[in-house]
Design a protein around this motif. Structure first.
Motif, mmCIF file in Angstrom:
data_model
loop_
_atom_site.group_PDB
_atom_site.id
_atom_site.type_symbol
_atom_site.label_atom_id
_atom_site.label_comp_id
_atom_site.label_asym_id
_atom_site.label_seq_id
_atom_site.Cartn_x
_atom_site.Cartn_y
_atom_site.Cartn_z
ATOM 1 N N LEU A 67 0.838 -1.197 0.000
ATOM 2 C CA LEU A 67 0.000 0.000 0.000
ATOM 3 C C LEU A 67 0.876 1.253 0.000
ATOM 4 O O LEU A 67 0.639 2.198 -0.775
ATOM 5 N N LEU A 68 1.879 1.287 0.862
ATOM 6 C CA LEU A 68 2.739 2.466 0.964
ATOM 7 C C LEU A 68 3.513 2.706 -0.327
ATOM 8 O O LEU A 68 3.700 3.854 -0.746
ATOM 9 N N VAL A 69 3.959 1.648 -0.978
ATOM 10 C CA VAL A 69 4.674 1.789 -2.249
ATOM 11 C C VAL A 69 3.758 2.389 -3.312
ATOM 12 O O VAL A 69 4.138 3.314 -4.044
ATOM 13 N N PRO A 114 12.570 -12.760 -4.033
ATOM 14 C CA PRO A 114 13.497 -11.674 -3.697
ATOM 15 C C PRO A 114 13.011 -10.297 -4.162
ATOM 16 O O PRO A 114 13.668 -9.616 -4.953
ATOM 17 N N THR A 115 11.873 -9.874 -3.658
ATOM 18 C CA THR A 115 11.401 -8.519 -3.896
ATOM 19 C C THR A 115 12.301 -7.553 -3.131
ATOM 20 O O THR A 115 13.046 -7.977 -2.227
ATOM 21 N N PRO A 116 12.259 -6.260 -3.417
ATOM 22 C CA PRO A 116 13.076 -5.318 -2.649
ATOM 23 C C PRO A 116 12.825 -5.409 -1.145
ATOM 24 O O PRO A 116 13.769 -5.397 -0.348
ATOM 25 N N ARG A 117 11.565 -5.527 -0.768
ATOM 26 C CA ARG A 117 11.241 -5.638 0.656
ATOM 27 C C ARG A 117 11.696 -6.985 1.201
ATOM 28 O O ARG A 117 12.203 -7.079 2.328
ATOM 29 N N GLY A 118 11.542 -8.081 0.436
ATOM 30 C CA GLY A 118 11.966 -9.391 0.886
ATOM 31 C C GLY A 118 13.472 -9.455 1.108
ATOM 32 O O GLY A 118 13.946 -9.975 2.123
ATOM 33 N N ARG A 119 14.226 -8.920 0.150
ATOM 34 C CA ARG A 119 15.685 -8.889 0.290
ATOM 35 C C ARG A 119 16.091 -8.083 1.514
ATOM 36 O O ARG A 119 16.969 -8.483 2.282
ATOM 37 N N ALA A 120 15.449 -6.944 1.693
ATOM 38 C CA ALA A 120 15.793 -6.081 2.823
ATOM 39 C C ALA A 120 15.523 -6.772 4.146
ATOM 40 O O ALA A 120 16.320 -6.665 5.088
ATOM 41 N N GLY A 284 15.338 1.432 1.441
ATOM 42 C CA GLY A 284 15.183 1.676 0.010
ATOM 43 C C GLY A 284 13.938 1.114 -0.628
ATOM 44 O O GLY A 284 13.802 1.132 -1.860
ATOM 45 N N VAL A 285 13.000 0.609 0.175
ATOM 46 C CA VAL A 285 11.762 0.068 -0.385
ATOM 47 C C VAL A 285 10.807 1.210 -0.736
ATOM 48 O O VAL A 285 10.062 1.142 -1.721
ATOM 49 N N LEU A 286 10.836 2.274 0.059
ATOM 50 C CA LEU A 286 10.069 3.482 -0.190
ATOM 51 C C LEU A 286 11.031 4.632 -0.477
ATOM 52 O O LEU A 286 12.124 4.673 0.105
ATOM 53 N N PRO A 287 10.640 5.587 -1.337
ATOM 54 C CA PRO A 287 11.502 6.753 -1.563
ATOM 55 C C PRO A 287 11.653 7.602 -0.311
ATOM 56 O O PRO A 287 12.691 8.227 -0.098
ATOM 57 N N SER A 288 10.618 7.627 0.524
ATOM 58 C CA SER A 288 10.669 8.312 1.811
ATOM 59 C C SER A 288 9.498 7.822 2.643
ATOM 60 O O SER A 288 8.565 7.196 2.125
#
Length: 319
Positions: A67-69, A114-120, A284-288
Motif C-alpha cells: 500500500l505504501l509503495v 526476492p522482492t526489494p522488501r523481501g531482500r531487505a 530503500g523500499v520506499l523513496p521516503s
C-alpha cells in the motif's frame, strides 16, 4: 442491495479470511444491505491492490508495505482496518542442517521471492543476529512457498516468507524435524501483515456502505474465533482440498492475531505503521516515509463499545 466485490489476501482462501466468510454465511452483510462476493486474485492481472486501483474490486486485503509503495506512486488507495496485529512470515528449515539461528544462513541456500522488501528483511534478520547477509545464497522461488518436505529433499536449505500459521504447517515431515522462526521473534520490525482497504473514490462515494461493511466484518471475525467448530465446517466447504487438521490448526494460530492489545479488531496502530514506514524508507523500499499518516483511516470502524471481538477472542484463546 449493493453488490460488493472483496479481493482476498492469498491465491486461495485460508483461515485468515474466515471472518469474511462467516459474516456472509450468517447473513450479516445481507442485513447491512450488501451482497458480498469474495474472490481471489488472478496473478496474471495483478495483486489485490491492482484490482482496487483499477476499480475491479471494492475492498481487498493486502500487505501495508505494498500500500505504501503504491501511494508513493500517487495511487489513491486507503487502508481501513487491520486484519492482523503481528507479522505472519517466518523463516523455516529442518533439523540436521546446522542452521540453529538466523546467522547460520550465511553460505546457505535460502528460497524466497526476492522482492526489494523481501531482500531487505532477509538482510536485516541475518545481520541482526551477527551473520553476513551478503553470503546468503538467494534462490528465487517466485510465488512458491516451499514445504518442509521439499526442504528435507534438498531443494533448498531454508525458506523465507512462509506463514507460520499456514504454509509452515504443510507437509508430512514430523513436527520435531521442523524449525520455524516467526520473523517478529527474531528481530523484524513490527508490522500488520494484512490490512483491509479500498480505493479512496469508493470510500468517498459510499461512506455509509463502508461503515456497514466493516461493522459486519468485525462481527464475522468475532464469530469465526468464538465458534471454531462451525467456522471449521464452513472453511472445509470453501477450501475442501486441504486436510481438516491443517485448517483447524491454522485457525487456532491465526485467530489471536485478529485483535490488538485492547481487544479490538481493525485498529491500525500508528506506533506500528510509522516505524515500519521509516524502516521501509531506510532500506530503500520506499523513496521516503513521508505520507504514511495519510495511507489509512480508522474512522469507519465500529466504536469500541460496539465490537464483540475482544470478548469472544479473549474467552476462546485466553489473551
Amino acid at each position: 442491495m449493493s453488490h460488493i466485490r472483496v479481493m482476498l489476501d492469498y491465491f486461495h482462501p485460508w483461515p485468515n479470511s474466515a471472518g469474511l466468510f462467516v459474516a456472509r454465511e450468517r447473513g450479516w452483510y445481507r442485513e447491512a444491505g450488501l451482497e458480498v462476493e469474495l474472490s481471489v486474485q488472478d496473478p496474471g492481472r495483478g495483486d489485490t491492490l491492482e484490482y482496487l486501483a483499477t476499480r475491479q474490486a471494492d475492498f481487498g486485503l493486502f500487505p501495508p508495505n505494498r500500500l505504501l509503495v503504491r501511494r508513493a506512486q500517487g495511487q489513491p488507495l486507503l487502508g481501513l482496518a487491520a486484519v492482523n496485529h503481528r507479522a505472519l512470515e517466518a523463516i523455516q528449515t529442518v533439523t540436521g542442517r546446522g542452521i540453529e539461528r538466523p546467522r547460520d544462513l550465511t553460505g546457505r541456500r535460502l528460497a524466497y521471492n526476492p522482492t526489494p522488501r523481501g531482500r531487505a528483511l532477509v538482510r536485516h534478520l541475518v545481520a541482526a543476529d551477527g551473520g553476513d547477509p551478503d553470503a546468503v545464497i538467494t534462490m528465487d522461488a517466485g510465488h512458491r512457498e516451499l514445504t518442509v518436505d521439499e526442504l528435507e529433499s534438498g531443494e533448498a536449505d531454508a525458506t523465507f516468507g512462509v506463514y507460520w500459521s499456514w504454509d509452515a504447517l504443510r507437509g508430512t515431515l514430523p513436527e520435531e524435524r521442523r524449525v520455524t522462526w516467526p520473523v517478529d521473534e527474531i528481530g523484524a520490525p513490527r508490522y500488520h501483515s494484512y490490512l483491509l482497504g479500498a480505493h479512496e473514490a469508493t470510500v468517498a462515494a459510499a461512506p455509509g456502505a463502508v461503515r456497514r461493511f466493516l461493522a459486519a466484518t468485525a462481527r464475522g471475525f468475532a464469530e469465526a474465533a468464538s465458534d471454531r467448530p462451525a467456522t471449521l465446517a464452513l472453511l472445509e466447504r470453501v477450501i475442501p482440498y486441504f486436510p481438516r487438521p491443517l485448517i483447524a490448526r491454522s485457525l487456532d494460530l491465526i485467530a489471536p492475531t485478529w485483535i490488538d492489545a485492547d481487544g479490538r479488531w481493525g485498529v491500525i496502530a500508528e506506533d506500528c505503521t510509522g516505524p515500519y514506514a521509516d524502516w521501509l524508507a531506510t532500506h530503500g523500499v520506499l523513496p521516503s516515509a513521508d505520507g504514511w499518516r495519510g495511507s489509512y483511516t480508522t474512522e469507519f470502524l465500529p466504536a469500541a463499545g460496539q465490537q464483540p471481538v475482544g470478548q469472544t477472542l479473549t474467552a476462546r484463546f485466553g489473551g
